[in-house]
Design an enzyme around this catalytic site. Structure first.
Site, PDB file in Angstrom:
ATOM      1  N   HIS A  94      -7.543 -12.160  -6.424  1.00  0.00           N
ATOM      2  CA  HIS A  94      -7.296 -10.885  -5.729  1.00  0.00           C
ATOM      3  C   HIS A  94      -7.079  -9.805  -6.801  1.00  0.00           C
ATOM      4  CE1 HIS A  94      -5.370  -7.716  -3.450  1.00  0.00           C
ATOM      5  NE2 HIS A  94      -5.875  -8.263  -2.366  1.00  0.00           N
ATOM      6  N   GLU A 163     -13.826  -6.778  -1.905  1.00  0.00           N
ATOM      7  CA  GLU A 163     -12.790  -5.774  -1.647  1.00  0.00           C
ATOM      8  C   GLU A 163     -12.854  -4.697  -2.723  1.00  0.00           C
ATOM      9  OE1 GLU A 163      -9.151  -7.493   0.531  1.00  0.00           O
ATOM     10  OE2 GLU A 163      -8.993  -8.127  -1.532  1.00  0.00           O
TER      11      GLU A 163
HETATM   12  P1  PGA Z   1      -5.531  -3.545   2.965  1.00  0.00           P
HETATM   13  O1  PGA Z   1      -5.453  -4.747   1.874  1.00  0.00           O
HETATM   14  O2  PGA Z   1      -6.107  -4.125   4.217  1.00  0.00           O
HETATM   15  O3  PGA Z   1      -4.112  -3.087   3.114  1.00  0.00           O
HETATM   16  O4  PGA Z   1      -6.423  -2.490   2.378  1.00  0.00           O
HETATM   17  C1  PGA Z   1      -6.487  -5.673   1.731  1.00  0.00           C
HETATM   18  C2  PGA Z   1      -6.187  -6.643   0.616  1.00  0.00           C
HETATM   19  O5  PGA Z   1      -5.607  -6.239  -0.397  1.00  0.00           O
HETATM   20  O6  PGA Z   1      -6.517  -7.847   0.715  1.00  0.00           O
END
Ligand code: PGA
Length: 236
Positions: A94, A163
């Site tokens: 992540h 992401e």
């Molecule tokens: P968010 O976070 O939905 O608050 O943007 C996603 C993540 O960090 O996995």
């Protein structure tokens, strides 16, 4: 492909007690969800949540694990610990963890392999920072993040969560057109993998994002913390 997987990434935003309350207060609804829910709580909450969730189809996901199998690594949690605590999935790399631990792509591969060895499914997170997006080199950046994994896993089943860093917690998302292009190229690069999108998935953005045919689910941070908010996303 219709959306079916929602990973609730609680980060370090709920204590053990708060995690248990979330599940305890909503057990009935959690037993009859339309889509698959996977909760990623903090490691100390896993075992107790596993007990509580036994009657439901909700699965558990670790937020991180050690690149080592076992040994003198104070403070780390092994993949085997996560299995024994009830996890079927583990997040790897992540962006918050990549930044905090200065993770290399080599370490991400090692973690991914430990997760496979322990019999779980890795959810490898990738994503570009704003400056890479501005420079127009997102695709190259993502492929570099995945290159060693592609070589190491040799076609084993894996989830990849895209992401963009600038979308996490910001309320901003890429357009579906941008995402379709990115996922189409990633799909060719990582054949056989399944793809998730993460970054500001919420009530305002989810309808549009659900139209993306390339993904099978979402990784959700902020919008997964309140049960009713998450439940609405799961019901639509
Ligand atoms: P968010 O976070 O939905 O608050 O943007 C996603 C993540 O960090 O996995």
């Amino acid at each position: 492909m219709s959306i079916r997987l929602f990973i609730a990434n609680w980060k370090m935003q709920k204590t053990v007690q708060e995690s248990l309350q979330f599940v305890n207060n909503n057990l009935e609804k959690l037993s009859k969800l339309k889509h698959k829910l996977i909760i990623a709580p903090t490691a100390p909450a896993l075992t107790a949540l596993h007990q509580l969730l036994k009657e439901t189809d909700v699965a558990l996901c670790g937020q991180n694990c050690s690149e080592f199998k076992t040994g003198p690594y104070t403070g780390q949690v092994s993949a085997q610990d996560l299995v024994e605590s009830g996890c079927n999935y583990v997040l790897v790399g992540h962006s918050e963890e990549r930044a905090a631990s200065k993770l290399t792509n080599e370490q991400v591969v090692e973690k991914t392999l430990r997760i496979f060895e322990a019999g779980m499914i890795p959810v490898v997170c990738i994503g570009e920072p704003q400056e890479i997006r501005d420079a127009g080199t997102t695709q190259e950046y993502l492929e570099e993040q995945l290159y060693l994994i592609k070589r190491a896993i040799q076609g084993a089943p894996l989830y990849i969560a895209y992401e963009p860093l600038w979308a996490i917690g910001s309320g901003k998302t890429p357009t579906n057109q941008e995402l379709a292009k990115i996922f189409d190229t990633l799909k060719l690069f990582m054949q056989g993998c399944a793809f998730l999108y993460g970054g500001s998935v919420n009530q305002d953005t989810v309808q549009e994002l659900k139209k993306l045919e390339q993904i099978c689910g979402f990784l959700i941070g902020n919008a997964s913390l309140e049960f009713e908010t998450l439940y609405r996303l799961l019901q639509e």
